[in-house]
Design an enzyme around this catalytic site. Structure first.
Site, PDB file in Angstrom:
ATOM      1  N   ASP A  36     -58.536   4.941  -6.187  1.00  0.00           N
ATOM      2  CA  ASP A  36     -57.947   5.985  -7.021  1.00  0.00           C
ATOM      3  C   ASP A  36     -56.443   5.802  -7.227  1.00  0.00           C
ATOM      4  OD1 ASP A  36     -60.323   7.158  -7.451  1.00  0.00           O
ATOM      5  OD2 ASP A  36     -59.876   9.073  -6.506  1.00  0.00           O
ATOM      6  N   ASP A 292     -40.500   5.606 -55.482  1.00  0.00           N
ATOM      7  CA  ASP A 292     -41.465   5.024 -54.555  1.00  0.00           C
ATOM      8  C   ASP A 292     -42.103   6.089 -53.675  1.00  0.00           C
ATOM      9  OD1 ASP A 292     -42.683   2.679 -54.021  1.00  0.00           O
ATOM     10  OD2 ASP A 292     -41.305   2.036 -52.455  1.00  0.00           O
ATOM     11  N   GLY A 428     -51.003  -1.708 -46.653  1.00  0.00           N
ATOM     12  CA  GLY A 428     -52.358  -2.008 -47.083  1.00  0.00           C
ATOM     13  C   GLY A 428     -52.400  -2.559 -48.497  1.00  0.00           C
ATOM     14  N   LEU A 429     -51.442  -2.149 -49.336  1.00  0.00           N
ATOM     15  CA  LEU A 429     -51.415  -2.630 -50.712  1.00  0.00           C
ATOM     16  C   LEU A 429     -51.146  -4.125 -50.759  1.00  0.00           C
ATOM     17  CD1 LEU A 429     -51.521  -1.967 -53.697  1.00  0.00           C
ATOM     18  CD2 LEU A 429     -49.077  -1.430 -53.611  1.00  0.00           C
TER      19      LEU A 429
END
EC number: 1.3.7.7
Length: 535
Positions: A36, A292, A428-429
């Site tokens: 533990d 943007d 991601g783009l």
């Protein structure tokens, strides 16, 4: 009890050790079965500090139980001999609770002065990490804080900053910078870096700052009751909240200073808070109005985490970046009422309160937001769903215990959060453009070899074979049982959709097809679905 895997909160020991590991001259003895003491590995892996965790285990073994003996007294003696701590905190375990061992009596048998020992008696079955940490810090403050002369000049205590805290050192640096700009001294930071003597000096400060709802607020409330010390509980996360935090700080300190005849603190020009002392302290107000960022007003965000960061991020995303909040939640049921009150008018529905990561993952899958702000658990879930995610609170992993300066507090923190929101949604783009147009010769050119498809299809064609148009028209992608069939042409159109919304488009199209009674999704069905959904 549930199987302890992927839980949002750690055990009571985790909370206790976060407090004791933060302090100087304090050692924890955990009375529990062998193994533990795994918690030490967590600190050595994540904390990135040169000190080894101050934690020892007093092993509970079946043989000792059969003989009616306990190793706790001898373990306490060994800790005293090797480490010479100012205070030893004895932490109970589930085993000691089941055995109903009297830890106070066992500690007395060690022969050590009882003023050097604190038995933190709690129920490890019912108390989790944050409650245990908050309770222990309050217990230490109650035990050691003593009446002091107030400092001559304005000073504050910073409460609740603990080991393994989210962006701990960077947040401390950000707050210290703002206080230094105002000419305010830091009396004590507790528990991070504090000694027992520092706890005694807590009442010397003019004001307590406890920005975390989870840890430190209860200790500040005790100091307010016992020593009439005012407190500031808000977290300076975001530009507007930081400005409000500074105004409240100055107001409270000036009220205390008026009683002592000290000149009032004056808010300086805002550029005094910037890193260079010349420019605006944060770029968020300007950045949020660029072309943007204005596109973010149509993006949908989901926030889930602890109480402090959930409230702060929901307000930041909506008020300062203009994003749509489609839902929010917390895994801390004991703070849920406070979160509801703070987010009144911000949420389209009820606050989600759960400590089961599967429930949160299902909500994300159903809603498919453009951005998720959550914990390490949501990061894992979102990777499977191709949903952008940024970690904003514990539980975390090594990626959120950085050596560099990445605060969430103050004006500097607002810039860090805005950057992460922007990059999480926008990166991601880049991947989609490479998927769509190819690598443009950035790495190599192989004009004779076509790029492999990202998704498997049922039709297999040899390199020199040319299937007939009839065969291509009849070929379909066989989906899993219970899902719709897609024609090759429809699949090709779907692959032109950016990957970070592709799953959502597939799901919406299949829902439209079922409602329309279509048995297979063709190009026409795909276009009809797109038109009906406003695409």
């Amino acid at each position: 009890m549930r199987l302890a895997f992927w839980l949002y909160e750690g055990t009571a020991l985790h909370g206790i050790s976060r407090v004791t590991n933060s302090m100087k001259g304090v050692h924890t003895v955990y009375h529990a079965p062998q193994g533990d003491d795994y918690i030490t590995a967590t600190y050595t892996m994540l904390e990135r500090t040169p000190q080894f965790p101050g934690l020892s285990i007093s092993v509970v073994r079946g043989r000792d139980l059969a003989q009616g003996v306990s190793r706790l007294p001898s373990t306490l003696q060994q800790v005293e001999h090797h480490y010479h701590p100012e205070l030893i905190v004895i932490a109970p375990s589930c085993s000691t609770a089941l055995l109903q061992e009297d830890l106070h009596q066992l500690a007395a048998h060690s022969g050590l002065p009882q003023e050097k020992i604190l038995v933190y008696a709690l129920n490890p079955f019912r108390v989790s990490e944050n409650e245990a940490a908050d309770g222990l810090l309050t217990e230490l403050v109650k035990r050691f804080a003593s009446p002091q002369e107030k400092t001559a000049q304005p000073s504050v205590n910073l409460l609740g900053f603990t080991s393994l805290g989210f962006h701990l050192r960077a947040n401390l640096t950000s707050i210290r910078r703002m206080l230094q700009t105002l000419g305010i001294a830091v009396n004590v930071v507790a528990p991070w870096g504090a000694s027992i003597d520092d706890l005694r000096k807590l009442p010397a400060a003019w004001l307590n700052i406890a920005p975390y709802r989870e840890i430190g607020s209860t200790a500040a409330e005790y100091l307010a009751d016992a020593f009439a010390m005012p407190a500031l509980y808000e977290a300076p996360i975001g530009v507007e909240p930081t400005l409000a935090w500074l105004r409240s700080l100055i107001e409270k300190l000036n009220a205390a200073g008026a009683e002592r005849g000290v000149a009032p603190i004056v808010m300086p020009q805002l550029n005094a808070f910037s890193l260079d002392g010349l420019s605006a302290p944060s770029g968020v107000p300007w950045f949020a109005r660029t072309a943007d960022m204005e596109s973010f007003s149509n993006k949908r965000a989901f926030v889930f985490g602890d109480a402090t960061h959930t409230v702060a991020l929901v307000k930041f995303l909506r008020d300062e970046l203009g994003m749509q909040i489609i839902g929010a939640g917390t895994y801390l049921e004991r703070h849920a009422d406070w979160v509801r009150k703070e987010l009144e008018g911000y949420l389209p529905g009820a606050l989600i309160v759960t400590d089961k990561f599967q429930d949160v993952a299902q909500i994300i899958d159903d809603q498919m937001p453009d951005l998720v702000c959550g914990t390490q658990m949501e990061r894992h879930s979102c990777r499977k769903l191709d949903v952008p995610c940024m970690v904003v609170c514990p539980p975390t992993h090594i990626e959120n215990h950085l050596l560099g300066y990445y605060p969430f507090f103050g004006f500097d923190g607002a810039d860090v959060i805005a950057d992460r929101v922007y990059l999480s949604c926008k990166l991601g783009l880049e991947k989609h453009l490479i998927d769509f147009f190819g690598d443009a010769g950035l790495e190599y050119e192989e004009p004779e070899v076509s790029a492999p498809s990202e998704e498997p299809v049922a039709l297999s064609v040899a390199p020199n074979d040319h299937p007939s148009p009839e065969a291509a028209a009849e070929a379909v992608v066989i989906a899993e049982e219970g899902e719709m069939k897609w024609s090759d042409e429809a699949e090709t159109m779907l692959k032109k959709v950016p990957f970070f919304v592709r799953k959502k488009v597939r799901k919406n199209t299949e829902t439209f097809a079922r409602a329309s009674g279509a048995s297979m999704i063709s190009v026409d069905v795909f276009r009809q679905a797109k038109e009906s959904l406003g695409g």
